[in-house]
Motif scaffolding. Structure first.
Motif, PDB file in Angstrom:
ATOM      1  N   LEU A 223       0.860  -1.182   0.000  1.00 36.50           N
ATOM      2  CA  LEU A 223       0.000   0.000   0.000  1.00 36.50           C
ATOM      3  C   LEU A 223       0.895   1.229   0.000  1.00 36.50           C
ATOM      4  N   ALA A 224       0.419   2.281  -0.655  1.00 36.65           N
ATOM      5  CA  ALA A 224       1.176   3.532  -0.649  1.00 36.65           C
ATOM      6  C   ALA A 224       1.237   4.032   0.788  1.00 36.65           C
ATOM      7  N   PRO A 225       2.315   4.613   1.253  1.00 39.87           N
ATOM      8  CA  PRO A 225       3.550   4.898   0.519  1.00 39.87           C
ATOM      9  C   PRO A 225       4.605   3.796   0.638  1.00 39.87           C
ATOM     10  N   PHE A 226       4.171   2.597   0.905  1.00 38.78           N
ATOM     11  CA  PHE A 226       5.156   1.512   1.057  1.00 38.78           C
ATOM     12  C   PHE A 226       5.152   0.595  -0.152  1.00 38.78           C
ATOM     13  N   HIS A 227       4.811   1.159  -1.292  1.00 39.36           N
ATOM     14  CA  HIS A 227       4.532   0.318  -2.454  1.00 39.36           C
ATOM     15  C   HIS A 227       5.709   0.177  -3.395  1.00 39.36           C
ATOM     16  N   MET A 228       6.767   0.925  -3.157  1.00 36.50           N
ATOM     17  CA  MET A 228       7.742   1.087  -4.236  1.00 36.50           C
ATOM     18  C   MET A 228       8.467  -0.189  -4.622  1.00 36.50           C
ATOM     19  N   TRP A 229       8.586  -1.088  -3.696  1.00 35.08           N
ATOM     20  CA  TRP A 229       9.283  -2.340  -4.004  1.00 35.08           C
ATOM     21  C   TRP A 229       8.519  -3.189  -5.008  1.00 35.08           C
ATOM     22  N   THR A 230       7.223  -3.009  -5.017  1.00 34.55           N
ATOM     23  CA  THR A 230       6.368  -3.973  -5.712  1.00 34.55           C
ATOM     24  C   THR A 230       6.754  -4.214  -7.175  1.00 34.55           C
ATOM     25  N   PRO A 231       6.804  -3.163  -7.996  1.00 37.14           N
ATOM     26  CA  PRO A 231       7.072  -3.435  -9.415  1.00 37.14           C
ATOM     27  C   PRO A 231       8.416  -4.097  -9.639  1.00 37.14           C
ATOM     28  N   ASP A 232       9.419  -3.674  -8.885  1.00 40.97           N
ATOM     29  CA  ASP A 232      10.742  -4.247  -9.123  1.00 40.97           C
ATOM     30  C   ASP A 232      10.767  -5.726  -8.784  1.00 40.97           C
ATOM     31  N   VAL A 233      10.158  -6.045  -7.654  1.00 37.41           N
ATOM     32  CA  VAL A 233      10.167  -7.450  -7.258  1.00 37.41           C
ATOM     33  C   VAL A 233       9.318  -8.285  -8.217  1.00 37.41           C
ATOM     34  N   TYR A 234       8.166  -7.756  -8.579  1.00 39.67           N
ATOM     35  CA  TYR A 234       7.311  -8.476  -9.517  1.00 39.67           C
ATOM     36  C   TYR A 234       8.054  -8.733 -10.816  1.00 39.67           C
ATOM     37  N   GLU A 235       8.742  -7.691 -11.275  1.00 38.40           N
ATOM     38  CA  GLU A 235       9.386  -7.816 -12.574  1.00 38.40           C
ATOM     39  C   GLU A 235      10.531  -8.808 -12.517  1.00 38.40           C
ATOM     40  N   GLY A 236      11.302  -8.745 -11.437  1.00 44.44           N
ATOM     41  CA  GLY A 236      12.509  -9.574 -11.370  1.00 44.44           C
ATOM     42  C   GLY A 236      12.221 -11.028 -11.098  1.00 44.44           C
ATOM     43  N   ALA A 237      11.151 -11.292 -10.391  1.00 46.32           N
ATOM     44  CA  ALA A 237      10.883 -12.666  -9.983  1.00 46.32           C
ATOM     45  C   ALA A 237      10.366 -13.482 -11.164  1.00 46.32           C
ATOM     46  N   PRO A 238      10.591 -14.787 -11.119  1.00 44.37           N
ATOM     47  CA  PRO A 238       9.981 -15.626 -12.151  1.00 44.37           C
ATOM     48  C   PRO A 238       8.461 -15.550 -12.025  1.00 44.37           C
ATOM     49  N   LEU A 239       7.758 -15.668 -13.136  1.00 42.79           N
ATOM     50  CA  LEU A 239       6.319 -15.411 -13.150  1.00 42.79           C
ATOM     51  C   LEU A 239       5.512 -16.157 -12.095  1.00 42.79           C
ATOM     52  N   PRO A 240       5.723 -17.470 -11.927  1.00 41.31           N
ATOM     53  CA  PRO A 240       4.920 -18.155 -10.915  1.00 41.31           C
ATOM     54  C   PRO A 240       5.170 -17.611  -9.517  1.00 41.31           C
ATOM     55  N   ALA A 241       6.418 -17.251  -9.246  1.00 42.75           N
ATOM     56  CA  ALA A 241       6.711 -16.701  -7.930  1.00 42.75           C
ATOM     57  C   ALA A 241       6.030 -15.349  -7.763  1.00 42.75           C
ATOM     58  N   THR A 242       6.082 -14.552  -8.816  1.00 41.18           N
ATOM     59  CA  THR A 242       5.375 -13.272  -8.775  1.00 41.18           C
ATOM     60  C   THR A 242       3.905 -13.505  -8.467  1.00 41.18           C
ATOM     61  N   ALA A 243       3.338 -14.459  -9.175  1.00 40.27           N
ATOM     62  CA  ALA A 243       1.927 -14.740  -8.981  1.00 40.27           C
ATOM     63  C   ALA A 243       1.662 -15.164  -7.539  1.00 40.27           C
ATOM     64  N   TYR A 244       2.561 -15.964  -6.998  1.00 33.39           N
ATOM     65  CA  TYR A 244       2.389 -16.402  -5.601  1.00 33.39           C
ATOM     66  C   TYR A 244       2.388 -15.208  -4.660  1.00 33.39           C
TER      67      TYR A 244
END
Lengths: 487, 102, 500, 616
Positions: A223-244
């Protein structure tokens, strides 16, 4: 105290998943076989799901002070286990060609699921922390999983380090806040912070304590303002892990937050309501705005998840104002809807991707509808659902959120919600439009082999559920309504 | 024996926590970042013990033990990642991990 | 049950059309045509049917989501039937206009076309507000696809704009619907989304006004009315012909229908307070958009703006809320449905033939394509309100009724008649009169209307003449509905001659 | 037979339909036969009906066809109403109309769009008949708009030329302004009186409204707006001269004999309303007077043969309005009829002239044509005499009646009369200026030009000549219509006045003779005076009305339209989009990818929230 076998019965799903992980580990020790490990995991998770479903009607008890097994936690146990199973199925083809040890991934997945089950059943700080850390710790591994692979195109290491450092810091906040609350209430169970056993340390103190816990959880929920990590982690992780991370991670955390906020009566402080309102509004706006012109599918979904968590928080705030369970129902239903549609969206991306080549740029989805109409239809349905368009479960979810907001009279937040959703339409449509553009034949989508068949099956089931609950939501509504009464 | 007021203990924990946080924010060496995280988490542990002493419970102390294990696990994973990072980038400066943005 | 059949035929027809593409890319259009024609035939059962005293010809009420008192409540009265007939008729026309124009991905195209029609019919028959909203949205998505996939050069922008406008305002309406249901809950202790239940809800006037505004904004965006009209010119100019036909002919009417059926009856007092404002907006729509239309060089944009202008008469009539005005609004809806659809087909036909919509490139087409020119003349004349054709009846009645509500606004609106003649004749001049020159386009495909096209246009011309010369057949159908509505809400006439 | 009155508009309508549906595929002979024949049939029917009706002694006759629309208490029908006034009108329309159709059959023979021409013409006649036979104002409005449409189509008949299109649109839009006023009048009448049936409405008005009441004034003013638009009276007269862009038979039929007099018919038909609003009636008189004078002056300066006739038409309708204004209802209708005869004659003759001279319009490029164009010459002589009210021609009787009525009026009657007489003087000048310049003097242009006038063109001219000469003896059966409004008393006008009224037009003709025939006075010398030049220019431009309207209405409208071509409202939404986009760019910058920045955001976020939480 556990005194007999009967006392263990309510823990059956948890035990089954645990046993699954142990068996899987042993099997790996005996002979490495990707298929075997995968099958064991999927079977185990399926069994846990079914058992949890069968238990829902008659189980309602506190098992040790740590875990509450009631309809609500069982409902989410079902959600968690089923999602984990879906993700296991989707992971199977994804990691099929990984040039590294593949089997341990399933191990991490099951262990993470154990953590999630503990979380959704938790009404005690210790079990919360245990579950949360089990989940997080496994997620670090899952995110970083293709680390050794020479061909891995993405940045699993960067994602993992970022997630680890920030998540640990957030855990620190949660722990510190818990300690402060414990100092106030004298119990590690979730308990009201307004009715104290002894003279308290003042409202400000309580608010600081609550906010630290809430902030930590808000981080996990991005949740904002603690959201900034989200896109980077989502992008870097393999898709199934992101989905998890995006589905089970969020859902389990939200259940904890819901229980915590409800039991601790945190919202009886006006400033807490204000702060949560601000967080919700900021999340809805920031999430949707950030996604607006984004070209990376995973980042779009990351940003949109920020917004969706904002919608959920709206219902959480509403829960303070309304009598009855409508707000809890809204949260519950929306979480389920969110899990289904996120699984579907990530699932589509996952099916055409592999650990070596991920299709995460929306440009690469150009013409998908004409090449693979069924897959594209699924994807479109998921995206429309995320946008809250009727015929899909996402609309019913929005309906609930709106209804709870209206009952609570949260007009400002509703206004922000409309605004945010309006912006949201833009980026969902951008993706959809791409799929309808004339195809370019240069895109080498992964041709699903035998290993992908089950993935398609799973996607079909998700699509079916999405539409079924969107068109005829009455059954699931009654389940949700019953379960919500337990909060 | 005159007991130390609970506020003092909590303030001490808070200061430790803040120190840890500042460490996380300011250090570029990822090893130091991990150490700062340890300080934050252990500060919470201290806070639990202080709180437990207020209620004369053992619960807080048990929690502290759990936190210790947690921190250990966290560090273990963290160090593993650091080794990978060093292998790949030959540095432990966290600023190199900024390839994903926007 | 017949209503379910009507909707299902279209839904299933859509799926069938899509599937049939696998056999031959020419099958879908046949399937689509068959589905719409069958639908129209089935509807005929309703035309002759006797209404019960309340005006409802047929009703169907089944539980759907009991948790919130949501039911699957479909019903049709004269007004609904009239609107459904228009829908089916224009559905056939739309299929016809796509017949040769759409050559790629035909299956999915006709799927969307039929689903749009199904959604529209749902909108015209739903009496549960949740269901209504459901259909309201269902008709948008396929329309989005039609514009986004088969549109012209700037289709992405246009489709997006269309979708976001209607969606965002739709969400406001959803909030209003939920708020209304919630007040029903407060007042009666149970949730209901049923039209008849919600009619009984009474709230404080301030709240009623806010809730009403939610409906109003959604409907006036769809109508569209100033200042929510700006999606329409883009959507129309980019949509394929069939899309324009459906948009102008049918989708816009759902907005007006919503106002008549829901916005005013559910909130009579708020609507009465709001009426002067709404009528002012209507007048601004009429005049402003007529003026903007005149300046356009893109022929489809021009027609789109004239649509907004004409729909202003509808809104004027609705908020005047007396029998003449309402009948005028309904007649305008019908007549404009035909005339605007025909004009868009003509514009689309021209674009198909010469690959431009820019009127600066056209001129002197009369001797080249006399039949097309005559048809264009006919529908332009209809659009400018020539007595003897349907549009005149509608606009005259609307103004006649509005005059009894507000003299000043009616006089202002009447200037729209002058403006209408300005832009209509301008189009004739620019495109069909003058000297022919083909320097700006390739005229190898500029041929006159085909037999099939003449058939469609002929049908629409007959329709307009019928509406103009013997409107009674249509007025009779909607009169029960309208008088019932008037009786229920009380005559909302604000005092004779009162100004803002 | 009288019940078959619906056949009147039906014949031409069928003609229209058959011509349109065959879309120009019929041979020209058939087209001509259909076109003129349908009107001929109508005329025959009209004649029979008129004979029976007048013989029956009934004052009126209603034939109901069907209810057009019934909404609440608003139930206008497709019903026809026949009385003396309608009889006169229908006979003029079908009679003169038939002659003009006959003439056109020859005149338009070379035109490729022969069929389209007759289709529009037939539609026009049908609409015009509906207009005069309607028993309610809504049906009248249908005819009213229908004739307007046909006028538009026929003015712009030769559509290749943009200026023709412009003239057509100008005509339509200008009259539409009046029509809109009339429509509002209809709304008002219905709102107040609850019916649009003309007789019921008039009756209700009489019983409900006091003389001079505000509503009566408003209603009659609004109807007057419609009338001045259609009849090209001040301030909406500017379209008529430009309307001459159409083929000449059109000018004869629509812009001289029938359509433009619809305004006169409307006022006469609703005269009760105007009697209830004496001020408006007086205004009517003044409008007529001013228009007739302005148009008279302008006619003297024009050199396009058709424009001269057009201004003269405006002027003559001014007389009719003057007559209506002073309460001489039947005199006005009488003048309407005689005017139809002689003006149709003049236009048709002008058509022959133009046709024979290869589309030459300027009278100063003609000259001495009386030998070459004998029939046209005869027509022009007779027509101009009637126009100038030469004693005992048809125009004399009708104009005389109007002027006498003006004189008898109390109050401003004398001024109106003087103005009317001055107008008659002007008429004498301009009408014979035309005759002298075109047919006398030295011959200009090519001498080998022969009069093109076949039988179909000559016959109508001859018949019209007869009527223009002797039409004044016709008794129009309108007494019953205006019975209650008009007081029939013996005229007690002094002989002096009679003499003046006879002499003044002759004076005008004389002046014209001195200038253009004997050249005793020189126009050139007169023009040497700068004041005269300027005045000439001013009159020539139609008193600068076109420029004024262009400045007041046309240019601002076009300017506004062009300025806002892209729709200001769209810009508002575009701005919203831009704001969103900028917000996205700004906020996307915060996603730096830097771990420590993220950590800072978390730390800072917690501090911020705690601060907020504690402070609030």
């Amino acid at each position: 105290m556990i005194t007999s076998f009967n006392d263990l019965l309510p823990l059956m799903p948890l035990l089954i998943v645990t046993a699954t992980s142990v068996i899987a580990m042993l099997m790996i020790g005996i002979r490495r076989s990707y298929i075997t490990t995968g099958s064991i995991t999927i079977t185990g998770l399926l069994a846990a799901t079914l058992v949890a479903v069968s238990m829902m009607d008659w189980t309602n008890q506190q098992v040790t002070p740590l875990l509450i097994i009631d309809q609500y936690s069982l409902l989410f146990t079902v959600v968690v286990c089923a999602s984990a199973m879906v993700l296991a199925v989707l992971s199977f083809p994804y990691f099929f060609e990984l040039d590294d040890q593949r089997e341990e991934y399933f191990l991490l997945l099951t262990v993470a699921t154990i953590g999630a089950i503990v979380m959704v059943s938790s009404n005690h700080f210790v079990s919360t922390v245990l579950g949360l850390e089990t989940l997080s710790m496994s997620l670090y591994g899952m995110i970083a999983y293709p680390l050794h692979s020479a061909k891995s195109a993405k940045f699993p290491l960067e994602a993992a380090v970022k997630y680890l450092v920030l998540s640990a810091a957030a855990s620190g906040f949660i722990l510190f806040g818990m300690a402060l609350i414990y100092a106030q209430t004298g119990t590690l169970s979730f308990a009201s912070v307004t009715e104290l056993p002894a003279a308290g340390l003042g409202d400000s103190y309580t608010i600081i304590a609550l906010l630290m816990v809430v902030s930590g959880m808000a981080f996990k929920l991005s949740l904002a303002p603690f959201h900034m990590w989200t896109p980077d982690v989502y992008e870097g992780a393999p898709l199934p892990a992101t989905a998890y991370l995006a589905t089970i991670g969020k859902a389990a955390m939200f259940v904890v937050l819901l229980r915590f906020v409800q039991i601790s009566e945190a919202l009886s402080f006006d400033s807490m309501v204000t702060v949560l309102t601000l967080i919700a509004a900021a999340s809805m706006l920031a999430g949707n705005l950030l996604a607006l012109l984004q070209d990376n599918l995973k980042r779009i979904l990351a940003y949109s998840s920020i917004a969706h968590m904002g919608y959920l928080l709206l219902a959480l705030v509403a829960g303070h104002h309304v009598t009855g369970t409508i707000a809890v129902e809204a949260i519950t239903f929306y979480l389920i809807a969110y899990v289904i549609m996120s699984l579907g969206a990530f699932g589509v991306a996952s099916v055409i991707s592999s650990s070596e080549k991920e299709f995460d740029s929306i440009k690469e989805y150009r013409g998908l509808f004409w090449r693979n109409p069924l897959l594209a239809t699924t994807f479109i349905a998921m995206l429309l659902s995320l946008a809250g368009i009727p015929l899909t479960i996402g609309f019913i979810g929005k309906f609930y959120i709106f209804l709870s907001g209206i009952e609570a009279g949260l007009w400002v937040l509703l206004g922000v919600l409309v605004l945010g959703s309006g912006i949201g339409l833009y980026y969902y449509l951008r993706i959809i439009y791409r799929m309808f553009m004339p195809e370019k034949h240069s895109q080498p989508y992964r041709v699903g082999g035998v290993e992908s068949v089950s993935s398609y099956g799973v996607l079909a089931i998700l699509l079916f559920l999405l539409l079924l609950f969107g068109v005829y939501p009455a059954p699931i509504m009654s389940i949700v309504a019953t379960a919500s009464a337990y909060i | 024996m005159e007991s130390i007021p609970i506020e003092h203990g909590l303030i001490l924990a808070g200061i430790l926590f803040a120190l840890g946080l500042v460490g996380v924010l300011t250090r570029r060496n990822i090893v130091f970042v991990l150490m700062s995280l340890e300080i934050m988490i252990n500060a919470s542990g201290l806070a639990f013990i202080v709180a437990a002493s207020r209620w004369e419970h053992a619960d807080g102390q048990i929690m502290f033990l759990m936190i210790l294990t947690l921190a250990a696990a966290e560090v273990a994973v963290g160090l593993g990642l650091i080794i990978q990072m060093y292998r790949r980038y030959h540095t432990v400066d966290i600023n190199v991990l900024s390839q994903m943005k926007g | 049950m017949i209503l379910v059949v009507l909707i299902s035929i279209l839904f299933l027809g859509g799926v069938l059309a899509w599937l049939s593409e696998g056999l031959d890319s020419k099958f879908p259009r046949v399937v689509a045509l068959a589905a719409v024609v069958i639908d129209l035939l089935v509807m005929m059962v309703l035309v002759g049917a006797d209404a019960e005293g309340s005006g409802w010809i047929v009703q169907l009420n089944a539980q759907w989501i009991p948790r919130f008192g949501i039911s699957f409540h479909l019903a049709a009265d004269g007004l609904s039937v009239l609107m459904m007939l228009l829908t089916a008729f224009l559905g056939i026309i739309a299929v016809g206009s796509a017949w040769d124009e759409i050559t790629e991905r035909t299956g999915f195209f006709y799927f969307n076309l039929l689903w749009t029609l199904a959604g529209v019919i749902g909108v015209f028959t739903a009496l549960d507000l949740f269901l209504f909203f459901f259909f309201w949205e269902v008709m948008l998505i396929p329309m989005y696809f039609i514009i986004a996939i088969w549109g012209h050069e700037n289709k992405n922008y246009a489709a997006m704009k269309f979708f976001i406008f209607t969606q965002v305002t739709g969400m406001l309406m959803l909030i209003s619907i939920l708020a209304l249901a919630y007040f029903h809950y407060i007042q009666f202790g149970w949730f209901s989304f049923d039209y008849f239940d919600l009619l009984k809800v009474s709230t404080s006037s301030a709240i009623e006004m806010w809730i009403m505004l939610g409906f109003f904004i959604a409907f006036s965006t769809k109508l569209p009315s100033f200042p929510f009209h700006s999606w329409l010119p883009d959507a129309h100019s980019q949509a394929p012909t069939a899309g324009s036909v459906l948009l102008a002919g049918v989708l816009l009417k759902t907005g007006a229908y919503g106002l008549i059926r829901f916005a005013v009856p559910l909130f009579p007092e708020a609507s009465m307070q709001f009426a002067p404002f709404a009528m002012t907006l209507a007048v601004i729509s009429i005049l402003y958009c007529a003026k903007v239309a005149f300046a356009q060089t893109d022929i489809k944009r021009l027609i789109a703006y004239t649509s907004v202008s004409h729909m202003g008469f509808v809104m004027l009539g609705i908020y005047a809320w007396n029998e003449q005005a309402l009948q005028g609004a309904v007649m305008t809806m019908l007549a404009h449905g035909l005339s605007a659809a025909a004009l868009f087909m003509l514009a689309g036909g021209l674009q198909h033939r010469i690959h431009t919509r820019d009127m600066d490139h056209m001129g002197g087409f009369w001797p080249k394509v006399p039949r097309l020119s005559f048809v264009a003349l006919f529908f332009s004349i209809a659009a400018l309100g020539m007595p003897g054709l349907g549009n005149f009846v509608g606009e005259f009645l609307a103004l006649l009724g509005a005059f009894q509500a507000s003299i000043g606004l009616t006089v202002a609106a009447a200037f729209g008649l002058i403006f209408a003649s300005v832009y209509s004749l301008w189009v004739i001049q620019k495109v069909f009169h003058g000297v022919y020159r083909n320097s700006d386009f390739d005229d190898t495909h500029l041929h006159d209307l085909t037999r099939r096209e003449m058939f469609y246009f002929g049908a629409m011309m007959i329709g307009l003449i019928w509406m103009g010369m013997y409107p009674q057949s249509f007025l009779d159908m909607s009169s029960t509905t309208l008088t019932n509505l008037l009786n229920e809400t009380g005559q909302l006439l604000f005092a004779q001659g009162s100004e803002l | 037979m009288q019940d078959l009155i619906w056949l009147l508009p039906t014949y031409p309508l069928l003609g229209f339909l058959s011509l349109v549906l065959t879309s120009g595929n019929l041979p020209k002979k058939v087209v001509g036969a259909i076109g003129a024949g349908s009107i001929g049939l109508s005329f025959l029917t009209a004649a029979v009906i008129a004979y029976q009706f007048l013989g029956s002694g009934e004052t009126h006759l209603v034939v109901e066809m069907w209810t057009w629309m019934a909404v609440g208490n608003f139930t206008p029908g497709f019903s026809f109403y026949l009385d003396g006034l309608a009889v006169v009108m229908m006979l003029i329309i079908t009679g003169v109309g038939f002659l003009i159709h006959l003439y056109s059959a020859g005149f338009m023979l070379d035109d490729p769009s022969y069929s389209r021409f007759f289709a529009y013409m037939n539609l026009f006649v049908a609409s015009m008949l509906v207009l005069v036979l309607a028993d309610n104002l809504l049906l009248l409005y249908l005819g009213w708009e229908g004739v307007g449409l046909c006028s538009y189509l026929l003015i712009g008949f030769w559509y290749e030329k943009p200026e023709n299109g412009y003239a057509a649109r100008k005509a339509f839009i200008t009259t539409r302004v009046g029509d809109t006023s009339m429509a509002i009048g209809l709304f008002l009448l219905f709102a107040e009186l609850g019916t649009l049936n003309i007789q019921e409405m008039l009756h209700a008005a009489e019983t409900q409204w006091a003389v001079g009441s505000g509503l009566a004034v408003a209603a009659s003013l609004l109807l007057l707006g419609g009338a001045v638009g259609k009849s090209a009276q001040l301030p909406l007269q500017t379209w008529l001269p430009d309307a001459m862009a159409g083929p000449t038979p059109i000018s004869a039929l629509i812009h001289a004999a029938t359509m433009v007099t619809a305004g006169v018919y409307l006022v006469a038909r609703t005269h009760v309303l105007f009697e209830l609003a004496p001020n408006v009636q007086l205004l009517l008189a003044w409008i007529g007077l001013i228009t007739l004078l302005m148009a008279g002056f302008t006619a003297m300066t024009q050199h396009d043969i058709k424009r001269i006739l057009a201004y003269s038409t405006i002027s003559q309708i001014g007389y009719m309005f003057l007559g209506l204004g002073v309460g001489a209802w039947s005199a006005s209708v009488f003048h309407l009829m005689t005017h139809a005869f002689f003006k149709a004659l003049l236009f048709l003759a002008a058509g022959t002239v133009i046709h024979s001279l290869h589309h030459e319009h300027s009278i100063f490029k003609m000259g001495g044509k009386r030998k070459q164009l004998p029939i046209a010459f005869a027509s022009f002589m007779i027509g101009s005499l009637a126009l100038a009210a030469f004693p005992f021609t048809s125009g004399y009787f009708s104009k005389d009646e109007i002027l006498i009525a003006a004189l008898e009026m109390e109050g401003p009657g004398m001024i109106l009369w003087l103005g009317g007489v001055l107008g008659a003087f002007l008429t004498g000048i301009y009408s014979f200026r035309l005759v002298f310049v075109v047919f006398f003097g030295e011959s200009k242009g090519h001498h080998e030009e022969k009069e093109v006038a076949g039988l179909s063109m000559a016959t109508p001219l001859i018949i019209l000549m007869v009527f223009a000469l002797f039409g004044g003896w016709i008794q129009i059966p309108v007494d019953a219509v205006f019975s209650h409004g008009e007081v029939h008393e013996e005229h007690h006008i002094s002989n002096l006045m009679h003499a003046i009224m006879i002499v003044v037009p002759l004076l005008g003709i004389g002046v014209s003779y001195l200038f253009f025939m004997s050249k005793t006075f020189s126009v050139e010398k007169l023009m040497a005076n700068p004041l005269a030049t300027r005045l000439h220019g001013f009159w020539f431009s139609g008193w600068g009305m076109d420029a004024l309207y262009s400045f007041l209405f046309v240019r601002p409208f076009v300017f506004l339209a062009q300025v806002n071509k892209n729709d200001l409202i769209d810009a508002v939404y575009a701005l919203l989009v831009e704001i969103t986009r900028v917000a996205h760019v700004m906020i996307a910058r915060t996603q730096t990818g830097q771990l420590r920045w993220y950590a800072l955001s978390i730390g800072g976020g917690v501090v911020l929230l705690i601060t907020l939480g504690v402070v609030l």
